[in-house]
Design a protein around this motif. Sequence first.
Motif, PDB file in Angstrom:
ATOM      1  N   ALA A 162      54.800 -75.902  19.767  1.00  0.00           N
ATOM      2  CA  ALA A 162      56.157 -75.367  19.741  1.00  0.00           C
ATOM      3  C   ALA A 162      56.921 -75.724  21.006  1.00  0.00           C
ATOM      4  CB  ALA A 162      56.112 -73.850  19.563  1.00  0.00           C
ATOM      5  N   VAL A 163      58.066 -76.371  20.827  1.00  0.00           N
ATOM      6  CA  VAL A 163      58.937 -76.733  21.948  1.00  0.00           C
ATOM      7  C   VAL A 163      60.313 -76.117  21.698  1.00  0.00           C
ATOM      8  CG1 VAL A 163      57.689 -78.869  22.375  1.00  0.00           C
ATOM      9  CG2 VAL A 163      59.667 -78.914  20.877  1.00  0.00           C
ATOM     10  N   GLY A 164      61.045 -75.824  22.776  1.00  0.00           N
ATOM     11  CA  GLY A 164      62.370 -75.248  22.624  1.00  0.00           C
ATOM     12  C   GLY A 164      62.360 -73.744  22.437  1.00  0.00           C
ATOM     13  N   PHE A 165      61.289 -73.084  22.877  1.00  0.00           N
ATOM     14  CA  PHE A 165      61.207 -71.623  22.785  1.00  0.00           C
ATOM     15  C   PHE A 165      61.062 -70.968  24.158  1.00  0.00           C
ATOM     16  CE2 PHE A 165      59.749 -73.292  18.734  1.00  0.00           C
ATOM     17  CZ  PHE A 165      60.512 -72.551  17.837  1.00  0.00           C
ATOM     18  N   LEU A 166      60.967 -71.777  25.198  1.00  0.00           N
ATOM     19  CA  LEU A 166      60.900 -71.288  26.569  1.00  0.00           C
ATOM     20  C   LEU A 166      62.087 -71.857  27.331  1.00  0.00           C
ATOM     21  CD1 LEU A 166      57.100 -71.915  27.251  1.00  0.00           C
ATOM     22  CD2 LEU A 166      58.178 -69.752  26.610  1.00  0.00           C
ATOM     23  N   GLY A 167      62.388 -71.309  28.486  1.00  0.00           N
ATOM     24  CA  GLY A 167      63.467 -71.894  29.279  1.00  0.00           C
ATOM     25  C   GLY A 167      64.495 -70.892  29.710  1.00  0.00           C
ATOM     26  N   LEU A 171      59.252 -82.705  23.627  1.00  0.00           N
ATOM     27  CA  LEU A 171      59.298 -83.025  22.202  1.00  0.00           C
ATOM     28  C   LEU A 171      58.518 -84.296  21.907  1.00  0.00           C
ATOM     29  CD1 LEU A 171      60.272 -82.439  19.372  1.00  0.00           C
ATOM     30  CD2 LEU A 171      62.434 -83.590  19.924  1.00  0.00           C
ATOM     31  N   GLU A 172      58.712 -85.316  22.705  1.00  0.00           N
ATOM     32  CA  GLU A 172      57.987 -86.575  22.473  1.00  0.00           C
ATOM     33  C   GLU A 172      56.488 -86.391  22.702  1.00  0.00           C
ATOM     34  OE1 GLU A 172      59.449 -88.933  21.013  1.00  0.00           O
ATOM     35  OE2 GLU A 172      61.428 -88.038  21.236  1.00  0.00           O
ATOM     36  N   GLU A 173      56.128 -85.604  23.716  1.00  0.00           N
ATOM     37  CA  GLU A 173      54.710 -85.363  23.988  1.00  0.00           C
ATOM     38  C   GLU A 173      54.065 -84.619  22.820  1.00  0.00           C
ATOM     39  OE1 GLU A 173      51.876 -83.456  27.537  1.00  0.00           O
ATOM     40  OE2 GLU A 173      54.064 -83.429  27.723  1.00  0.00           O
ATOM     41  N   ALA A 174      54.781 -83.652  22.272  1.00  0.00           N
ATOM     42  CA  ALA A 174      54.264 -82.910  21.120  1.00  0.00           C
ATOM     43  C   ALA A 174      54.133 -83.820  19.910  1.00  0.00           C
ATOM     44  CB  ALA A 174      55.174 -81.727  20.808  1.00  0.00           C
ATOM     45  N   VAL A 197      60.227 -77.294  16.552  1.00  0.00           N
ATOM     46  CA  VAL A 197      61.230 -77.274  17.623  1.00  0.00           C
ATOM     47  C   VAL A 197      62.181 -76.104  17.395  1.00  0.00           C
ATOM     48  CG1 VAL A 197      62.716 -78.922  16.392  1.00  0.00           C
ATOM     49  CG2 VAL A 197      62.986 -78.620  18.844  1.00  0.00           C
ATOM     50  N   GLY A 198      62.471 -75.397  18.491  1.00  0.00           N
ATOM     51  CA  GLY A 198      63.390 -74.272  18.455  1.00  0.00           C
ATOM     52  C   GLY A 198      64.723 -74.623  19.082  1.00  0.00           C
ATOM     53  N   GLY A 199      65.637 -73.673  19.043  1.00  0.00           N
ATOM     54  CA  GLY A 199      66.983 -73.928  19.531  1.00  0.00           C
ATOM     55  C   GLY A 199      67.194 -73.632  20.995  1.00  0.00           C
ATOM     56  N   GLY A 200      66.130 -73.336  21.728  1.00  0.00           N
ATOM     57  CA  GLY A 200      66.256 -73.043  23.151  1.00  0.00           C
ATOM     58  C   GLY A 200      66.202 -74.299  24.008  1.00  0.00           C
ATOM     59  N   ASP A 205      65.500 -72.923  12.548  1.00  0.00           N
ATOM     60  CA  ASP A 205      66.951 -72.734  12.579  1.00  0.00           C
ATOM     61  C   ASP A 205      67.643 -73.785  13.456  1.00  0.00           C
ATOM     62  OD1 ASP A 205      69.535 -71.688  12.373  1.00  0.00           O
ATOM     63  OD2 ASP A 205      68.851 -69.638  12.425  1.00  0.00           O
ATOM     64  N   GLY A 206      68.296 -73.341  14.555  1.00  0.00           N
ATOM     65  CA  GLY A 206      69.056 -74.242  15.398  1.00  0.00           C
ATOM     66  C   GLY A 206      68.240 -75.304  16.097  1.00  0.00           C
ATOM     67  N   GLY A 207      66.915 -75.241  16.000  1.00  0.00           N
ATOM     68  CA  GLY A 207      66.094 -76.317  16.544  1.00  0.00           C
ATOM     69  C   GLY A 207      66.389 -77.647  15.879  1.00  0.00           C
ATOM     70  N   ALA A 208      66.953 -77.605  14.670  1.00  0.00           N
ATOM     71  CA  ALA A 208      67.325 -78.846  13.991  1.00  0.00           C
ATOM     72  C   ALA A 208      68.377 -79.616  14.777  1.00  0.00           C
ATOM     73  CB  ALA A 208      67.833 -78.536  12.591  1.00  0.00           C
TER      74      ALA A 208
END
Length: 228
Positions: free
Chosen positions: A100-105, A25-28, A15-18, A39-42
């Motif tokens: 990978a989630v949180g890297f698009l958007g 996230l749940e699907e992954a 998970v990324g910070g985006g 990093d900030g994905g935490a």
Amino acid sequence: MNRLIVEELEPITLVGGGELASGALEEALALAPVLAAADGGAVAALAAGHVPQAVIGDFDSLPGDVRGRLPPGSLFPVAEQDSTDFDKALRRISAPAVLAVGFLGARVDHQLAAFNTLVQGHPAPCVLIGETEVIFHLTHAVDLPAEAGEVISLFPMQPVQGRSEGLEWPIDGLRMSPMGRIGTSNRATGPVRLVPEGPGLLVIVPRRLLAEVVAAVRLDLRLDLRRD
């Protein structure tokens, strides 16, 4: 030195910070239950009720109060500033696949950096999960159960060729380039087979095909271990 930090025999979620696509996230995690963060994905992971097994990055986007909520053994700082946190994490993960989630958007520059990272070459193949689509680097032949009319987009990150079956506009013999012909907004006529002739081609398909994409791109690390 890109020392491995996470080594798994099953796919993992990163998970990324985006911006997180809804339900991504749940699907992954349903497909890849081991969770790591770049990093900030935490922050996003903890907000969703999950504690990442490893947090990798330069930590410039990881607030001190969040860092204090993470097990000390899960923190793996990488001080260099020559690569993104996404790239830092992927270079230190060995797994059959990374979801990978949180890297698009929201930010276009972050998305472009993520696409660049996908084609850099890492120990594990990676699938980016967006709101309606998933994106991966085509490094070998894949077969996907697309349905007639579904959009199958191909974007070259460098000059590249390939072959296809099941596309309304076949790519056989085409020379694709980011400064020339690209392959976006193609459509499936049914199940699709894509074969690259060299690296650098990104594939963008409907998110409903996530499980099939992961199965198509994943490495068989157990087979590799048996060979050793």
